[in-house]
Design an enzyme around this catalytic site. Sequence first.
Site, PDB file in Angstrom:
ATOM      1  NE  ARG A   1       1.310  -4.673  11.597  1.00  0.00           N
ATOM      2  CZ  ARG A   1       2.473  -4.687  10.884  1.00  0.00           C
ATOM      3  NH1 ARG A   1       3.755  -5.233  10.881  1.00  0.00           N
ATOM      4  NH2 ARG A   1       2.230  -3.662   9.255  1.00  0.00           N
TER       5      ARG A   1
ATOM      6  NE  ARG B   1       7.537  -3.252   5.806  1.00  0.00           N
ATOM      7  CZ  ARG B   1       6.358  -3.466   5.592  1.00  0.00           C
ATOM      8  NH1 ARG B   1       4.799  -2.450   5.038  1.00  0.00           N
ATOM      9  NH2 ARG B   1       5.492  -2.827   7.571  1.00  0.00           N
TER      10      ARG B   1
ATOM     11  NE  ARG C   1       6.447  -0.593  10.602  1.00  0.00           N
ATOM     12  CZ  ARG C   1       5.144  -0.085  10.066  1.00  0.00           C
ATOM     13  NH1 ARG C   1       5.536  -0.239   9.074  1.00  0.00           N
ATOM     14  NH2 ARG C   1       4.281  -0.972  10.446  1.00  0.00           N
TER      15      ARG C   1
ATOM     16  NE  ARG D   1      -4.352  -1.148  10.045  1.00  0.00           N
ATOM     17  CZ  ARG D   1      -3.160  -0.622   9.598  1.00  0.00           C
ATOM     18  NH1 ARG D   1      -3.420   1.027   9.733  1.00  0.00           N
ATOM     19  NH2 ARG D   1      -2.496  -1.626   8.832  1.00  0.00           N
TER      20      ARG D   1
ATOM     21  CE  LYS E   1      -1.982  -0.460   4.030  1.00  0.00           C
ATOM     22  NZ  LYS E   1      -1.375  -2.159   4.307  1.00  0.00           N
TER      23      LYS E   1
HETATM   24  P1  AMP Z   1       1.086   0.894   9.496  1.00  0.00           P
HETATM   25  O1  AMP Z   1       2.420   1.818   9.217  1.00  0.00           O
HETATM   26  O2  AMP Z   1      -0.130   0.845   8.254  1.00  0.00           O
HETATM   27  O3  AMP Z   1       0.987  -0.661   9.053  1.00  0.00           O
HETATM   28  O4  AMP Z   1       0.251   1.082  10.957  1.00  0.00           O
HETATM   29  C1  AMP Z   1       0.830   0.305  11.908  1.00  0.00           C
HETATM   30  C2  AMP Z   1       0.181   0.439  12.818  1.00  0.00           C
HETATM   31  O5  AMP Z   1       0.230   1.056  13.121  1.00  0.00           O
HETATM   32  C3  AMP Z   1      -1.195  -0.837  12.613  1.00  0.00           C
HETATM   33  O6  AMP Z   1      -0.580  -1.763  13.446  1.00  0.00           O
HETATM   34  C4  AMP Z   1      -1.914   0.038  13.801  1.00  0.00           C
HETATM   35  O7  AMP Z   1      -1.060  -0.563  15.449  1.00  0.00           O
HETATM   36  C5  AMP Z   1      -2.010   1.632  14.050  1.00  0.00           C
HETATM   37  N1  AMP Z   1      -2.742   2.573  12.738  1.00  0.00           N
HETATM   38  C6  AMP Z   1      -2.223   2.907  11.689  1.00  0.00           C
HETATM   39  N2  AMP Z   1      -3.751   2.972  10.863  1.00  0.00           N
HETATM   40  C7  AMP Z   1      -4.584   3.008  11.803  1.00  0.00           C
HETATM   41  C8  AMP Z   1      -5.889   2.696  11.536  1.00  0.00           C
HETATM   42  N3  AMP Z   1      -7.014   3.061  10.518  1.00  0.00           N
HETATM   43  N4  AMP Z   1      -6.835   2.323  12.792  1.00  0.00           N
HETATM   44  C9  AMP Z   1      -6.403   1.808  13.784  1.00  0.00           C
HETATM   45  N5  AMP Z   1      -5.563   1.964  14.186  1.00  0.00           N
HETATM   46  C10 AMP Z   1      -3.897   2.028  12.895  1.00  0.00           C
END
Ligand code: AMP
Length: 219
Positions: A170, A127, A159, A90, A15
């Site tokens: 996740r 990654r 990360r 999400r 994404k």
């Molecule tokens: P990402 O970088 O998009 O994988 O997001 C990393 C983490 O941020 C996720 O595993 C969630 O803990 C939190 N997060 C990001 N976006 C959201 C969202 N829209 N709703 C809830 N938690 C989020």
Amino acid sequence: MALNIVMFGPPGAGKGTQASRLATEWGIPQISTGDILRGAVQAGTELGQRAKAILDAGELVSDEIMVGIVRQRLAEDDAKDGFILDGFPRTVAQASALDTILQGRDSLVVVELSVPDEELVSRLSRRRMCSSCGAIVGGQPTAVASSRCAACGGELVQRSDDQENVVRERLSVYHERTAPLVDFYSGRVSFRSLDGSQTPELVESAVSEAVDSAVRTTG
Ligand code: AMP
């Protein structure tokens, strides 16, 4: 017409990479809620302090907090002529709040990237993220050839939520809370579901084609 895009898909589906490319191509901001939260954690703000343990566990930050963040961000000037949301919504509650926020604005183009779980676990274990500029490197077997970021020379690190046990959590959160967005969006003419397990070049052209065709449908 403003181009308002939502990219969704499981962690590691690509994404962020695709959203960043589209943002450059269309001259609109990429709004990554994961980046916003990681920035808050790094800055040690109140939001960051509350979010850190949730991110580290691979769980979701509450809908109320996330909707507030996105509402505020979408009201900024640079998002008036379009945006790409990467990592939001999400949950179905977030998706319906987004519809409310966007009332009176151009319709959403929704792109789903799907990739099988085992491929995602393997991609995320490879990654790396630049500890300085946040760039993501990897996914492909040979991509992480150096321990330094090609863009800024910063140190590449894993990360904390890309460790396998957190990745599996996740993914399970994704299937339970985010996958229902397919049902939420699939009746819309501007919804496109793409195979994210193809090569990056094929995904890239499929995404561009999907956005072009969705824009023609809604425009
Ligand atoms: P990402 O970088 O998009 O994988 O997001 C990393 C983490 O941020 C996720 O595993 C969630 O803990 C939190 N997060 C990001 N976006 C959201 C969202 N829209 N709703 C809830 N938690 C989020």
